[in-house]
Motif scaffolding. Structure first.
Motif, short mmCIF file in Angstrom:
data_model
loop_
_atom_site.label_atom_id
_atom_site.label_comp_id
_atom_site.label_asym_id
_atom_site.label_seq_id
_atom_site.Cartn_x
_atom_site.Cartn_y
_atom_site.Cartn_z
N ASP A 1 15.65 3.86 5.30
CA ASP A 1 15.71 3.09 6.55
C ASP A 1 16.07 1.63 6.27
O ASP A 1 16.76 0.98 7.06
CB ASP A 1 14.32 3.17 7.20
N ALA A 2 15.60 1.12 5.15
CA ALA A 2 15.78 -0.28 4.78
C ALA A 2 16.23 -0.35 3.32
O ALA A 2 15.43 -0.64 2.43
CB ALA A 2 14.46 -1.04 4.97
N PRO A 3 17.52 -0.05 3.06
CA PRO A 3 17.99 0.01 1.67
C PRO A 3 17.84 -1.33 0.95
O PRO A 3 18.12 -2.38 1.52
CB PRO A 3 19.48 0.37 1.82
N ARG A 4 17.37 -1.25 -0.29
CA ARG A 4 17.08 -2.44 -1.08
C ARG A 4 18.26 -3.41 -1.12
O ARG A 4 18.09 -4.63 -1.05
CB ARG A 4 16.70 -2.01 -2.51
N GLU A 5 19.50 -2.86 -1.23
CA GLU A 5 20.67 -3.73 -1.38
C GLU A 5 20.98 -4.53 -0.12
O GLU A 5 21.77 -5.46 -0.16
CB GLU A 5 21.89 -2.92 -1.84
N GLU A 6 20.34 -4.18 1.00
CA GLU A 6 20.55 -4.97 2.22
C GLU A 6 19.60 -6.16 2.31
O GLU A 6 19.61 -6.89 3.29
CB GLU A 6 20.38 -4.07 3.45
N PHE A 7 18.76 -6.33 1.27
CA PHE A 7 17.77 -7.41 1.30
C PHE A 7 17.94 -8.30 0.07
O PHE A 7 18.06 -7.80 -1.05
CB PHE A 7 16.35 -6.84 1.34
N ASP B 1 0.81 -1.22 0.00
CA ASP B 1 0.00 0.00 0.00
C ASP B 1 0.85 1.28 0.00
O ASP B 1 0.75 2.11 0.90
CB ASP B 1 -0.99 -0.04 1.18
N VAL B 2 1.65 1.40 -1.04
CA VAL B 2 2.50 2.59 -1.22
C VAL B 2 1.64 3.81 -1.54
O VAL B 2 1.92 4.93 -1.10
CB VAL B 2 3.54 2.34 -2.34
N HIS B 3 0.58 3.59 -2.32
CA HIS B 3 -0.41 4.63 -2.61
C HIS B 3 0.19 5.95 -3.07
O HIS B 3 -0.17 7.02 -2.58
CB HIS B 3 -1.35 4.84 -1.42
N ALA B 4 1.09 5.86 -4.04
CA ALA B 4 1.61 7.06 -4.73
C ALA B 4 2.20 8.09 -3.77
O ALA B 4 2.14 9.29 -4.03
CB ALA B 4 0.50 7.70 -5.59
N ASN B 5 2.77 7.59 -2.68
CA ASN B 5 3.41 8.49 -1.71
C ASN B 5 4.92 8.28 -1.78
O ASN B 5 5.49 7.42 -1.10
CB ASN B 5 2.86 8.18 -0.31
N ILE B 6 5.58 9.06 -2.62
CA ILE B 6 7.01 8.86 -2.87
C ILE B 6 7.85 9.29 -1.66
O ILE B 6 8.91 8.70 -1.39
CB ILE B 6 7.47 9.58 -4.17
N GLU B 7 7.37 10.28 -0.90
CA GLU B 7 8.12 10.72 0.29
C GLU B 7 8.18 9.56 1.30
O GLU B 7 9.23 9.28 1.88
CB GLU B 7 7.46 11.95 0.92
N ALA B 8 7.06 8.89 1.49
CA ALA B 8 7.02 7.76 2.43
C ALA B 8 7.87 6.60 1.91
O ALA B 8 8.64 5.99 2.66
CB ALA B 8 5.57 7.32 2.66
N LEU B 9 7.74 6.31 0.61
CA LEU B 9 8.50 5.19 0.04
C LEU B 9 10.00 5.43 0.16
O LEU B 9 10.76 4.54 0.54
CB LEU B 9 8.08 4.97 -1.42
N ASP B 10 10.43 6.64 -0.15
CA ASP B 10 11.86 6.92 -0.08
C ASP B 10 12.38 6.90 1.35
O ASP B 10 13.53 6.49 1.60
CB ASP B 10 12.18 8.25 -0.78
N ALA B 11 11.56 7.32 2.31
CA ALA B 11 11.98 7.24 3.72
C ALA B 11 12.15 5.78 4.15
O ALA B 11 13.10 5.43 4.86
CB ALA B 11 10.96 7.94 4.61
N VAL B 12 11.25 4.93 3.67
CA VAL B 12 11.37 3.49 3.97
C VAL B 12 12.66 2.94 3.37
O VAL B 12 13.41 2.20 4.02
CB VAL B 12 10.14 2.71 3.45
N LEU B 13 12.95 3.32 2.13
CA LEU B 13 14.12 2.78 1.44
C LEU B 13 15.44 3.32 2.01
O LEU B 13 16.48 2.70 1.86
CB LEU B 13 14.03 3.07 -0.06
#
Ligand code: ZN
Length: 251
Positions: A22-28, A8-20
């Motif tokens: 906090d939890a960078p893609r390359e660490e997963f 449920d990202v719901h077109a919220n890029i500010e929230a998505l980028d804050a998550v990424l």
């Protein structure tokens, strides 16, 4: 192995980028995305582009993805959700509208133990709010662990083979630390990581989940983001004001 779970990202890029951040893609090693990339928020193209760049291992559709890409009419949408879906349909680029329209329906199998769905394993549009809903969804699941979204409420339901064994874990509101769910091999789980882009549990922070199969645990995380920027964009786009207001209170 560590698995990042976004819903449920719901077109919220500010929230998505804050998550990424906090939890960078390359660490997963793996990424699972449980649907509703768009709808409600004012950055649908940015959100779709970003998610595609992350190369999710599983990416399924949500109800807003269907309506906002023209796959389905907004028959079960309230006025505000329908208005946002219409705006999204007009705003998505051709490439992104096609991407969203072609998202597969869940459930999708991730491993012998894990599947993902948007609403429930038996119907992508059905909500799991209460214990009865959870029991129906657990009965329909074909894996021991099912990650779901759609309600925008982080929660873990679990049960053993015994009737009456259902256990519900809801993260403490506003908790500073992630909620850690130690997975019991005798329990079957239905876990919602919460919503990245439109939380509804009264905590405006973005929500996401981490699954670690080797440690047998799931973590439910929260991270603050620039809510004000997401709100400004919603207002500038002429989307209903209630969509901006609700981000501020996480409802
Ligand atoms: Zn949603």
């Amino acid at each position: 192995m560590r698995v990042l779970i976004l819903s449920d990202v719901h077109a919220n890029i500010e929230a998505l980028d804050a998550v990424l951040e906090d939890a960078p893609r390359e660490e997963f090693e793996r990424l699972l995305v449980l649907g509703d990339l768009v709808g409600y928020g004012a950055s649908p193209n940015e959100a779709v582009d970003r998610v595609y760049t992350l190369k999710p291992d599983i990416l399924i559709r949500g109800n807003h993805d269907k309506v906002a890409s023209g796959v389905e009419e907004p028959l079960h949408f309230n006025e505000v959700a329908a208005a946002a879906a219409r705006w999204t349909l007009e705003t998505l680029t051709d490439v992104n509208r096609t991407r969203v329209a072609e998202l597969p329906m869940g459930p999708a199998s991730f491993s012998d133990e894990v599947e993902v769905c948007h609403g429930t394993p038996y119907d992508e549009d059905v909500y799991v709010f209460n214990q009865d809903d959870a029991l129906r969804a657990l009965a329909a699941a074909s894996s021991r662990i099912c990650f779901f979204g759609h309600t925008h409420l982080p929660v873990s339901f679990s049960q053993t083979a015994d009737p009456g064994s259902l256990r519900v874990v809801v993260p403490e509101l506003g908790a500073a630390d992630p909620t850690v769910i130690k997975l019991d091999p005798d329990r079957q789980y239905l876990i919602n990581p919460g919503s990245v882009g439109q939380p509804r549990d009264g905590d405006p922070r973005a929500a996401y989940g981490i699954y670690d199969p080797s440690e047998e645990l799931v973590e439910l995380h929260r991270v603050p983001y620039r809510v004000d920027l997401a709100q400004d964009k919603i207002e500038a786009a002429g989307l209903p004001n209630s969509l901006s207001r609700r981000l501020g209170i996480g409802r």
